[in-house]
Design a protein around this motif. Structure first.
Motif, PDB file in Angstrom:
ATOM      1  N   LYS A 152      -5.482   3.931  -6.662  1.00  0.00           N
ATOM      2  CA  LYS A 152      -6.604   3.237  -6.024  1.00  0.00           C
ATOM      3  C   LYS A 152      -7.934   3.659  -6.642  1.00  0.00           C
ATOM      4  CE  LYS A 152      -4.522   2.464  -1.500  1.00  0.00           C
ATOM      5  NZ  LYS A 152      -4.453   2.892  -0.085  1.00  0.00           N
ATOM      6  N   HIS A 153      -8.749   2.692  -6.955  1.00  0.00           N
ATOM      7  CA  HIS A 153     -10.114   2.942  -7.438  1.00  0.00           C
ATOM      8  C   HIS A 153     -11.069   2.256  -6.464  1.00  0.00           C
ATOM      9  CE1 HIS A 153      -7.999   4.279 -11.015  1.00  0.00           C
ATOM     10  NE2 HIS A 153      -9.125   4.802 -11.442  1.00  0.00           N
ATOM     11  N   THR A 154     -10.999   2.711  -5.222  1.00  0.00           N
ATOM     12  CA  THR A 154     -11.785   2.103  -4.155  1.00  0.00           C
ATOM     13  C   THR A 154     -13.266   2.409  -4.367  1.00  0.00           C
ATOM     14  OG1 THR A 154      -9.896   2.796  -2.827  1.00  0.00           O
ATOM     15  CG2 THR A 154     -11.748   1.792  -1.634  1.00  0.00           C
ATOM     16  N   LEU A 201      -5.629  -6.263  -0.940  1.00  0.00           N
ATOM     17  CA  LEU A 201      -5.443  -4.857  -1.353  1.00  0.00           C
ATOM     18  C   LEU A 201      -5.872  -4.672  -2.811  1.00  0.00           C
ATOM     19  CD1 LEU A 201      -1.904  -3.690  -0.125  1.00  0.00           C
ATOM     20  CD2 LEU A 201      -4.130  -2.721   0.511  1.00  0.00           C
ATOM     21  N   GLU A 259      -9.611  -4.818  -3.119  1.00  0.00           N
ATOM     22  CA  GLU A 259     -10.310  -3.633  -2.605  1.00  0.00           C
ATOM     23  C   GLU A 259     -10.128  -2.407  -3.508  1.00  0.00           C
ATOM     24  OE1 GLU A 259      -9.193  -2.552   1.375  1.00  0.00           O
ATOM     25  OE2 GLU A 259     -10.624  -0.869   1.424  1.00  0.00           O
ATOM     26  N   HIS A 260      -8.909  -2.243  -4.035  1.00  0.00           N
ATOM     27  CA  HIS A 260      -8.607  -0.971  -4.717  1.00  0.00           C
ATOM     28  C   HIS A 260      -8.449  -1.087  -6.239  1.00  0.00           C
ATOM     29  CE1 HIS A 260      -8.120   0.690  -0.752  1.00  0.00           C
ATOM     30  NE2 HIS A 260      -7.154  -0.175  -0.469  1.00  0.00           N
ATOM     31  N   ALA A 261      -8.360  -2.309  -6.736  1.00  0.00           N
ATOM     32  CA  ALA A 261      -8.168  -2.495  -8.185  1.00  0.00           C
ATOM     33  C   ALA A 261      -8.858  -3.797  -8.586  1.00  0.00           C
ATOM     34  CB  ALA A 261      -6.679  -2.536  -8.518  1.00  0.00           C
ATOM     35  N   ASP A 312       0.861  -1.172   0.000  1.00  0.00           N
ATOM     36  CA  ASP A 312       0.000   0.000   0.000  1.00  0.00           C
ATOM     37  C   ASP A 312       0.900   1.225   0.000  1.00  0.00           C
ATOM     38  OD1 ASP A 312      -1.807   2.046   0.642  1.00  0.00           O
ATOM     39  OD2 ASP A 312      -3.066   0.680   1.785  1.00  0.00           O
ATOM     40  N   ILE A 329      -1.614   1.360  -5.032  1.00  0.00           N
ATOM     41  CA  ILE A 329      -1.022   0.102  -4.596  1.00  0.00           C
ATOM     42  C   ILE A 329       0.097  -0.208  -5.595  1.00  0.00           C
ATOM     43  CG2 ILE A 329      -3.029  -0.833  -3.403  1.00  0.00           C
ATOM     44  CD1 ILE A 329      -3.564  -2.559  -5.839  1.00  0.00           C
ATOM     45  N   ASP A 354      -2.117   6.693  -2.059  1.00  0.00           N
ATOM     46  CA  ASP A 354      -3.211   6.691  -3.022  1.00  0.00           C
ATOM     47  C   ASP A 354      -3.003   5.671  -4.144  1.00  0.00           C
ATOM     48  OD1 ASP A 354      -1.134   7.927  -4.231  1.00  0.00           O
ATOM     49  OD2 ASP A 354      -2.174   9.823  -4.650  1.00  0.00           O
TER      50      ASP A 354
END
Ligand code: FAD
Length: 284
Positions: free
Chosen positions: A174-176, A86, A89-91, A65, A70, A68
């Motif tokens: 990140k595209h959370t 991770l 969640e973010h990608a 992480d 990963i 903003d």
């Protein structure tokens, strides 16, 4: 067939790997997971005199992480990336794509960076990294440089990585909270995609605020379906609205023609799979 004879080194640092590359120049080839390179050597389509194996460089492996973004190390195997929380969640579009990538054995050996460096237009990771706006960190004798996804994929089997450089990691903004889907069209399980679509949607109360769509095997490199993205912005996440936007999926593409499907067929498949991918990403 047995590969032509070659020498082999397995450095433990990026600096040593770069030094070996500089020493052997055009006669050297980087080895990552070997899932694409070894078949090439066995078919004698390439006969490097020196193989530089990155497998012992620990710093190239793992996912972290970084605020903003990963960061995925180039030598991280597909199997680890596909299971990483991770990334999920973010990608999430990468997690979804890896579910469709080859079989468990290839996912265990093949690496995230190796697949992207290989730049097969049918590779499943190009469209997701393009849609995510990834940045590629490339090391050379003069230090590291960062290349945006839009500039990384140059042509079939060709990227911005120079002959004397190594891809070390991929930074993914990140595209959370974005919905994601990867829809892959194949005739048989574990096949390379005939066409595939990576879709990411940011929606709010049933309205699509922003969409990012990447296409696999619709040209010599992965492509963004910009006309679809523009047509989706501000639209309701309904079948009719998404169908109308997805009709633009093949705009500006130049898909190949082969035994799996000709150019017009691929253009049609792209519109159908874009509609499915966007609807799935929007949860509609
Ligand atoms: C049976 C089979 C089915 C497959 N199906 C699919 C599929 O459905 N979808 C899909 O996307 N892929 C598929 N693959 C390919 C798989 O994803 C490979 O992992 C990938 O293409 C190459 O990754 P690798 O780590 O094995 O790299 P390698 O084969 O070791 O290297 C590939 C190329 O990249 C270069 N390279 C590797 N790492 C670096 C680096 N860090 N810096 C600079 N250059 C580097 C090498 O020199 C070489 O030219 C399949 C492979 C097999 C064998």
């Amino acid at each position: 067939m047995i590969p032509a004879q070659f020498d082999y080194v397995a450095p433990t640092s990026v600096e040593d790997a770069l030094a070996a590359l500089a020493q052997h120049g055009d006669d050297a080839k980087i080895l990552a997971g070997g899932q694409s390179l070894l078949p090439v050597l066995r078919m004698r389509l390439n006969a490097p005199e020196m193989i530089i194996d990155l497998g012992r460089i620990e710093s190239l492996r793992g996912i972290r992480d970084d605020g903003d973004a990963i960061v995925i190390g180039a030598m991280t195997p597909h199997s680890l990336v596909g299971q990483d929380p991770l990334v999920a969640e973010h990608a999430a579009v990468i997690t979804k794509a890896i579910k469709h990538l080859a079989d468990a054995q290839v996912r265990h050996r093949g690496t995230f960076g190796g697949a992207l460096a290989h730049a097969d237009p049918g590779g499943d990771l190009g469209a997701p990294t393009l849609a995510l706006g990834a940045q590629f960190v490339i090391a050379g004798s003069g230090g590291s440089r960062t290349v945006e996804a839009d500039d990384f994929f140059v042509d079939i089997f060709e990227t911005a990585i120079g002959d004397d450089e190594i891809l070390t990691e991929v930074r993914i903004p990140k595209h959370t909270g974005w919905g994601a889907s990867y829809e892959k069209f194949v005739r048989i399980a574990h096949q390379w995609p005939i066409v595939a679509v990576a879709a990411m949607v940011k929606s709010d109360g049933g309205t699509i605020r922003e969409a990012r769509v990447g296409l696999t095997n619709m040209g010599s490199t992965p492509l963004r379906a910009r006309a679809v993205e523009e047509a989706l912005a501000g639209q309701p996440a309904t079948e009719d609205a998404v169908r109308a936007a997805a009709a633009h999926a093949a705009d500006g593409t130049n898909p190949p023609s082969d035994l799996n499907g000709d150019t017009d067929y691929r253009r049609h498949v792209a519109t159908v799979f874009t509609r499915r991918a966007v609807l799935a990403a929007a949860g509609a």
